[in-house]
Design an enzyme around this catalytic site. Structure first.
Site, mmCIF file in Angstrom:
data_model
loop_
_atom_site.group_PDB
_atom_site.id
_atom_site.type_symbol
_atom_site.label_atom_id
_atom_site.label_comp_id
_atom_site.label_asym_id
_atom_site.label_seq_id
_atom_site.Cartn_x
_atom_site.Cartn_y
_atom_site.Cartn_z
ATOM 1 N N HIS A 60 -20.339 -8.764 -23.287
ATOM 2 C CA HIS A 60 -18.823 -8.608 -22.770
ATOM 3 C C HIS A 60 -19.077 -8.888 -21.692
ATOM 4 C CE1 HIS A 60 -14.887 -6.832 -23.447
ATOM 5 N NE2 HIS A 60 -14.460 -7.677 -22.093
ATOM 6 N N LEU A 63 -17.119 -14.268 -16.437
ATOM 7 C CA LEU A 63 -18.012 -14.961 -15.128
ATOM 8 C C LEU A 63 -16.402 -15.860 -14.409
ATOM 9 C CD1 LEU A 63 -21.083 -16.741 -17.328
ATOM 10 C CD2 LEU A 63 -21.173 -14.568 -15.029
ATOM 11 N N ARG A 64 -15.322 -15.958 -14.777
ATOM 12 C CA ARG A 64 -14.194 -16.649 -14.123
ATOM 13 C C ARG A 64 -14.557 -18.042 -13.492
ATOM 14 N NH1 ARG A 64 -11.265 -11.997 -15.270
ATOM 15 N NH2 ARG A 64 -11.686 -10.951 -14.201
ATOM 16 N N ASN A 94 -11.170 -16.058 -20.639
ATOM 17 C CA ASN A 94 -9.850 -16.329 -19.879
ATOM 18 C C ASN A 94 -9.755 -16.635 -18.629
ATOM 19 O OD1 ASN A 94 -11.358 -13.656 -19.090
ATOM 20 N ND2 ASN A 94 -9.540 -12.349 -18.950
ATOM 21 N N ASN A 278 -8.575 -1.412 -17.836
ATOM 22 C CA ASN A 278 -7.523 -1.922 -18.783
ATOM 23 C C ASN A 278 -8.786 -2.256 -20.178
ATOM 24 O OD1 ASN A 278 -5.453 -1.573 -20.789
ATOM 25 N ND2 ASN A 278 -5.720 -4.351 -20.194
ATOM 26 N N ASP A 305 -18.153 -5.057 -19.372
ATOM 27 C CA ASP A 305 -16.850 -5.860 -19.387
ATOM 28 C C ASP A 305 -17.133 -5.586 -17.847
ATOM 29 O OD1 ASP A 305 -14.056 -7.055 -19.485
ATOM 30 O OD2 ASP A 305 -13.651 -4.740 -20.147
ATOM 31 N N HIS A 309 -13.146 -8.893 -9.151
ATOM 32 C CA HIS A 309 -11.656 -9.442 -8.396
ATOM 33 C C HIS A 309 -12.277 -9.285 -7.237
ATOM 34 C CE1 HIS A 309 -9.557 -8.723 -12.344
ATOM 35 N NE2 HIS A 309 -9.530 -8.007 -12.350
ATOM 36 N N GLY A 324 -9.768 -4.011 -13.702
ATOM 37 C CA GLY A 324 -11.273 -4.342 -14.111
ATOM 38 C C GLY A 324 -12.198 -3.855 -12.889
HETATM 39 ZN ZN ZN Z 1 -10.521 -6.328 -22.900
HETATM 40 ZN ZN ZN Z 2 -12.759 -7.872 -20.762
#
Ligand code: ZN
Ligand code: ZN
Length: 425
Positions: A60, A63-64, A94, A278, A305, A309, A324
């Site tokens: 999880h 890497l953006r 995402n 979150n 995770d 940021h 995050g």
């Molecule tokens: Zn998530």
């Molecule tokens: Zn995530």
């Protein structure tokens, strides 16, 4: 090229090994493992008193890239992974654009080939643009190399659509990673609903917003026979539902992250946004339930995770800051400190949760030190204490809740596909 790792305590639960041994690496593979390997190697790593184990497989990771290279890139994120002893990551979809088509997977694969320093595997989206409205072409995503699907960051709200996704995933043999959150119940909250939300006068996120969706996802997995993996479990009720589902032979696995077993909601009382994620940090009872779930084996996987940021997005009012935290460079030491240090887990348990189980869930031939396996190996000094410092992170973003803390367990060497990296600080 021959590398000999000498006389370390080798931990390889897949082969039931916990013993002092030598490991010989030839080029990118493990070629021999034995009590004593008398060989003239090009490089010798003296591992007396050290733990030698498979590199971590973190399933999880954000890497953006593509789209938010100001937060992290494949290069910076995989460098952070290397330093943290993580030799394989599953990149979450995402990004911008989202990884929701064959074409976008191709673009990502090219970027990975160009700049990744660890093995980067791909998780593709369940729905187009992760909007929860229309399914992606799951079969073609798999064909292009996706190892799992997820709309992480969001849950698929529409029950029928999620049911359809699970049916196709089952047919394709792909695990579905569930970000279980009912946004209607989350209601723009920023911290756990209860003590802290009241104390701080901030909107709260109920545990119900998580476990109600866990309950739905389990029910759909039961109906379809698909394999689901519940991401970032943070509360006790979710664990109870997962325990029951496992007992009833539903194909469900789950993960939690170091912040959920290290901190509880009190950590946000200083409005430090490095404790905002979150799902949010929950109550002390939830934290203890997560620790118990890790110790008992109910929680299969520990993942970071890792969610980088920028300072502009974090160093602002609590309500407006992004959710995050980063975690690639601290997850191993957090587990050594909090779980091994408190006898909640042993080294074999750590390898199972951080390497072997995620490999099995994703269908990877990793997480072991078998002869012939990829030489993804780490050498850890189990007793070395170090202080987490912002300036030492390789990650482009520095949003870690562990900054300033003293952790035990230091990754001294990371071998990824046989290539040796040594870490000093
Ligand atoms: Zn998530
Ligand atoms: Zn995530």
């Amino acid at each position: 090229m021959k590398t000999l790792i000498k006389a370390g305590r080798v931990i390889d639960p897949a082969n039931k090994i916990d013993a002092v041994m030598d490991i010989l690496v030839e080029d990118s593979k493990i070629s021999k493992i034995a009590k004593n390997i008398p060989v003239k190697a090009d490089k010798v790593i003296e591992a007396q008193g050290k733990i030698v184990m498979p590199g971590l497989v973190d399933m999880h990771v954000h890497l953006r890239e593509p789209g938010r290279e100001d937060k992290e890139t494949i290069q910076s994120g995989s460098q952070a992974a290397l330093a943290g002893g993580v030799t394989s990551v599953l990149a979450m979809p995402n990004t911008s654009p989202a990884i929701d088509s064959k074409e976008n997977i191709k673009i990502l694969k090219t970027a990975i080939q160009k700049s990744a320093k660890v093995n980067c595997f791909i998780c593709a989206a369940i729905t187009k643009e992760r909007l929860g409205a229309e399914l992606t072409d799951i079969a073609s995503l798999k064909k292009e190399g996706a190892l799992a699907i997820s709309d992480d960051g969001a849950s698929v709200d529409n029950d029928d659509l999620m049911l359809e996704a699970l049916k196709v995933a089952k047919k394709e043999g792909l695990p579905v990673i569930c970000h279980s959150e009912d946004k209607k119940l989350t209601a723009y909250g920023v911290v756990n609903l209860g003590f802290t939300s009241t104390r701080l006068g901030l909107r709260g996120i109920s545990a119900e917003s998580e476990y109600k969706r866990v309950e739905r996802d389990i029910e759909l997995a039961r109906q379809t026979g698909a394999s689901i993996h519940i991401a970032h479990v943070s509360c006790q009720e979710s664990l109870e539902l997962i325990a029951r589902a496992k007992k009833n032979k539903v194909r469900v696995t789950c993960e939690s992250a170091p912040h959920y077993f290290t901190f509880s909601e009190e950590a946000v009382l200083g409005y430090d946004t490095n404790f905002k994620m979150n799902p949010p940090l929950r109550s002390q009872e939830d934290r203890l339930a997560i620790r118990k779930g890790l110790s008992s084996g109910l929680i299969d996987v520990i993942a970071s995770d890792h969610a980088p940021h920028t300072e502009n997005e974090k160093d602002i009012e609590f309500e407006r800051s992004e959710f995050g935290v980063i975690g690639l460079e601290t997850e191993l030491a957090a587990v050594v400190t909090e779980l091994i240090g408190n006898s909640l887990l042993d080294w074999s348990g750590l390898v199972m949760k951080m390497s072997l189980h995620p490999s099995r869930i994703l269908g990877l031939n990793k997480g072991t030190l078998s002869v012939g396996a990829d030489a993804d190996i780490i050498v850890v000094d189990p007793g070395r204490e170090w202080i987490v410092r912002k300036e030492n992170f390789y990650s482009k973003s520095k949003n870690s809740p562990f900054i300033g803390r003293s952790l035990k367990g230091f990754v001294e060497y990371t071998l990824c596909q046989g290539k040796v990296h040594k870490w000093n600080s």
